[in-house]
Scaffold this motif. Structure first.
Motif, PDB file in Angstrom:
ATOM      1  N   GLY A  54       1.012  -1.239   0.109  1.00 41.15           N
ATOM      2  CA  GLY A  54      -0.046  -0.063  -0.128  1.00 41.15           C
ATOM      3  C   GLY A  54       0.771   1.130  -0.148  1.00 41.15           C
ATOM      4  N   TRP A  55       0.045   2.383  -0.426  1.00 45.00           N
ATOM      5  CA  TRP A  55       0.818   3.696  -0.620  1.00 45.00           C
ATOM      6  C   TRP A  55       1.458   4.236   0.887  1.00 45.00           C
ATOM      7  CZ3 TRP A  55      -3.418   6.641  -3.730  1.00 45.00           C
ATOM      8  CH2 TRP A  55      -3.250   6.120  -4.998  1.00 45.00           C
ATOM      9  N   ASP A  56       0.748   3.831   1.916  1.00 47.89           N
ATOM     10  CA  ASP A  56       1.253   4.325   3.415  1.00 47.89           C
ATOM     11  C   ASP A  56       2.233   3.422   3.987  1.00 47.89           C
ATOM     12  OD1 ASP A  56      -0.388   6.664   2.603  1.00 47.89           O
ATOM     13  OD2 ASP A  56      -2.207   5.636   3.313  1.00 47.89           O
ATOM     14  N   SER A  57       2.609   2.441   3.447  1.00 47.60           N
ATOM     15  CA  SER A  57       3.300   1.590   4.087  1.00 47.60           C
ATOM     16  C   SER A  57       4.702   2.164   4.500  1.00 47.60           C
ATOM     17  CB  SER A  57       3.673   0.143   3.265  1.00 47.60           C
ATOM     18  OG  SER A  57       4.586  -0.450   3.742  1.00 47.60           O
ATOM     19  N   GLU A  58       5.111   1.889   5.774  1.00 42.43           N
ATOM     20  CA  GLU A  58       6.587   2.160   6.042  1.00 42.43           C
ATOM     21  C   GLU A  58       7.304   0.999   6.025  1.00 42.43           C
ATOM     22  OE1 GLU A  58       6.009   3.517  10.306  1.00 42.43           O
ATOM     23  OE2 GLU A  58       4.855   5.220   9.627  1.00 42.43           O
ATOM     24  N   SER A  59       7.274   0.052   5.272  1.00 47.73           N
ATOM     25  CA  SER A  59       8.275  -1.086   5.230  1.00 47.73           C
ATOM     26  C   SER A  59       9.129  -0.893   3.964  1.00 47.73           C
ATOM     27  CB  SER A  59       7.366  -2.513   4.665  1.00 47.73           C
ATOM     28  OG  SER A  59       6.345  -2.754   5.581  1.00 47.73           O
ATOM     29  N   GLU A  60      10.415  -1.274   4.262  1.00 46.92           N
ATOM     30  CA  GLU A  60      11.503  -1.163   3.224  1.00 46.92           C
ATOM     31  C   GLU A  60      11.133  -1.821   2.024  1.00 46.92           C
ATOM     32  OE1 GLU A  60      13.857   1.385   3.662  1.00 46.92           O
ATOM     33  OE2 GLU A  60      13.306   1.969   5.531  1.00 46.92           O
ATOM     34  N   ASN A  61      11.853  -1.482   0.916  1.00 48.58           N
ATOM     35  CA  ASN A  61      11.809  -2.159  -0.450  1.00 48.58           C
ATOM     36  C   ASN A  61      12.403  -3.444  -0.211  1.00 48.58           C
ATOM     37  OD1 ASN A  61      10.422   0.133  -1.550  1.00 48.58           O
ATOM     38  ND2 ASN A  61      12.110   0.401  -3.211  1.00 48.58           N
ATOM     39  N   SER A  62      13.353  -4.037   0.770  1.00 54.26           N
ATOM     40  CA  SER A  62      13.998  -5.104   0.991  1.00 54.26           C
ATOM     41  C   SER A  62      12.886  -6.134   1.340  1.00 54.26           C
ATOM     42  CB  SER A  62      14.786  -4.867   1.925  1.00 54.26           C
ATOM     43  OG  SER A  62      14.455  -4.683   3.260  1.00 54.26           O
ATOM     44  N   VAL A  63      11.852  -5.815   1.899  1.00 56.91           N
ATOM     45  CA  VAL A  63      10.796  -6.650   2.325  1.00 56.91           C
ATOM     46  C   VAL A  63      10.145  -7.578   1.188  1.00 56.91           C
ATOM     47  CG1 VAL A  63       8.578  -5.273   1.974  1.00 56.91           C
ATOM     48  CG2 VAL A  63       8.681  -7.103   3.763  1.00 56.91           C
ATOM     49  N   VAL A  64      10.072  -6.971  -0.012  1.00 56.33           N
ATOM     50  CA  VAL A  64       9.925  -7.755  -1.290  1.00 56.33           C
ATOM     51  C   VAL A  64      10.836  -8.694  -1.406  1.00 56.33           C
ATOM     52  CG1 VAL A  64       9.604  -7.409  -3.855  1.00 56.33           C
ATOM     53  CG2 VAL A  64       8.899  -5.584  -2.238  1.00 56.33           C
ATOM     54  N   TRP A  65      12.063  -8.468  -1.562  1.00 59.69           N
ATOM     55  CA  TRP A  65      13.228  -9.654  -1.655  1.00 59.69           C
ATOM     56  C   TRP A  65      12.949 -10.626  -0.672  1.00 59.69           C
ATOM     57  CZ3 TRP A  65      16.838 -11.559   1.293  1.00 59.69           C
ATOM     58  CH2 TRP A  65      17.724 -12.712   0.630  1.00 59.69           C
ATOM     59  N   VAL A  66      12.652 -10.442   0.624  1.00 61.12           N
ATOM     60  CA  VAL A  66      12.310 -11.411   1.681  1.00 61.12           C
ATOM     61  C   VAL A  66      11.381 -12.383   1.270  1.00 61.12           C
ATOM     62  CG1 VAL A  66      11.611 -11.797   4.235  1.00 61.12           C
ATOM     63  CG2 VAL A  66      13.540  -9.961   3.608  1.00 61.12           C
ATOM     64  N   HIS A  67      10.248 -11.794   0.734  1.00 61.96           N
ATOM     65  CA  HIS A  67       8.816 -12.489   0.560  1.00 61.96           C
ATOM     66  C   HIS A  67       9.290 -13.430  -1.076  1.00 61.96           C
ATOM     67  CE1 HIS A  67       7.101 -10.195   3.800  1.00 61.96           C
ATOM     68  NE2 HIS A  67       6.267 -11.077   3.690  1.00 61.96           N
ATOM     69  N   ILE A  68      10.067 -12.784  -1.848  1.00 64.46           N
ATOM     70  CA  ILE A  68      10.331 -13.524  -2.872  1.00 64.46           C
ATOM     71  C   ILE A  68      11.184 -14.782  -2.493  1.00 64.46           C
ATOM     72  CG2 ILE A  68      11.873 -13.542  -5.044  1.00 64.46           C
ATOM     73  CD1 ILE A  68       9.282 -12.071  -5.550  1.00 64.46           C
ATOM     74  N   SER A  69      12.309 -14.682  -1.697  1.00 64.90           N
ATOM     75  CA  SER A  69      12.800 -15.716  -1.316  1.00 64.90           C
ATOM     76  C   SER A  69      11.931 -16.717  -0.614  1.00 64.90           C
ATOM     77  CB  SER A  69      14.155 -15.219  -0.254  1.00 64.90           C
ATOM     78  OG  SER A  69      14.851 -14.426  -0.804  1.00 64.90           O
ATOM     79  N   GLN A  70      11.037 -16.402   0.241  1.00 66.80           N
ATOM     80  CA  GLN A  70      10.251 -17.181   0.783  1.00 66.80           C
ATOM     81  C   GLN A  70       9.364 -18.023  -0.274  1.00 66.80           C
ATOM     82  OE1 GLN A  70       6.128 -16.657   3.005  1.00 66.80           O
ATOM     83  NE2 GLN A  70       7.833 -15.816   4.277  1.00 66.80           N
TER      84      GLN A  70
END
Length: 223
Positions: free
Chosen positions: A180-196
Motif C-alpha cells: 500500500g501507499w502508506d506502508s513504512e516497510s522498506e523495499n527489501s521486504v519484497v526480496w524477503v518474500h520472493i525468497s520465501q
C-alpha cells in the motif's frame, strides 16, 4: 486482491482493516470522501467499500464522480440508512451492493467475495500456471499432490505473479500493490518474500521459477 476501505469511524476502520487483511486482502484505508475519490481514481483496486456518510464528500457523490470518470471498480456501499429508497439511490449511483449497518463481519466478507466474483475479469478460486496451483480460498500453493500454506503477504505476492505470468513487476509496483501507499516497510521486504516463495516452490518440487530481471523486477516463468 486490493481493496479501498473508506469510512470516517476510525474504530470501525481499524477493525475492518484487520479483518480484511486476515482474509488475505491488501487494504488502503481513508477517512473522508475526498481522499476516497483521489485514491480510487488513481489506485489499482479490485474493489471499493464506501461509507455513505463521510466528511468532505459523501460516498454517493464519490461513487457518482468515479463512475462519471469511467472507473468501473466494483463497489460495496455501507450505511446506517436502510430505507428502500436509500438502497435504490445507492444502486442507481453505481454501487454493486449495499450493506446496512450494523453488520456481521462474516456477512461483510461474504459480500466482498461476491462483489469480486462479479468483476468482468472474474478470477476463479484456483489459479494455475505450469505445474502449480494457487488456492485463493485456502491461501495454499500446490504442486505434485503436495501443498504449503502461505503467509498473507506471500500469498498476495504469488497471486500477483500468477495472474500475469511472464510479466515483469517492478519492486515499486509490488510495494504499492501489496503493502500500500502508506506502508513504512522498506523495499527489501519484497526480496524477503520472493525468497520465501522460491523456497516454497523448491519444497514442492515445482519447475516454475520466480525470475529476477536486474534493475527491472520479478516475473513468474516456467522452468
Amino acid at each position: 486482491m486490493k481493496i479501498l476501505f473508506a469510512e470516517d469511524d476510525r474504530d470501525l476502520c481499524r477493525a475492518m482493516e484487520a479483518l480484511l487483511k486476515h482474509a488475505g486482502y491488501t487494504v488502503d484505508v481513508v477517512n473522508n470522501g475526498r481522499d476516497a475519490l483521489d485514491y480510487a481514481g488513481e489506485g489499482d483496486y479490485d474493489g471499493l467499500i464506501l461509507d455513505w456518510m463521510m466528511p468532505g464528500m459523501d460516498g454517493i457523490r464519490v461513487l457518482e464522480a468515479l463512475r462519471g470518470r469511467g472507473v468501473a471498480t466494483p463497489c460495496l456501499m455501507l450505511t446506517a440508512r436502510d430505507a428502500v429508497e436509500d438502497r435504490v439511490t445507492g444502486l442507481d449511483a453505481g454501487a454493486d451492493d449495499y450493506l446496512p449497518k450494523p453488520f456481521a463481519a462474516s456477512e461483510l466478507l461474504a459480500r466482498v467475495r461476491a462483489m469480486l466474483r462479479r468483476r468482468a475479469d472474474y478470477a476463479p478460486d484456483v489459479a494455475r500456471f505450469g505445474d502449480i496451483e494457487l488456492d485463493r480460498a485456502l491461501m495454499e500453493l500446490r504442486c505434485n499432490g503436495r501443498s504449503v500454506k502461505l503467509t498473507n503477504k506471500a500469498f498476495q505476492l504469488m497471486e500477483l505473479l500468477i495472474e500475469r505470468p511472464g510479466s515483469v513487476h517492478s519492486v515499486d509496483q509490488i510495494m504499492e500493490r501489496i503493502w500500500g501507499w502508506d506502508s513504512e516497510s522498506e523495499n527489501s521486504v519484497v526480496w524477503v518474500h520472493i525468497s520465501q516463495l522460491r523456497k516454497r516452490l523448491s519444497e514442492l518440487g515445482s519447475r516454475v521459477e520466480i525470475k529476477a530481471t536486474r534493475g527491472v523486477g520479478y516475473s513468474l516463468e516456467k522452468g
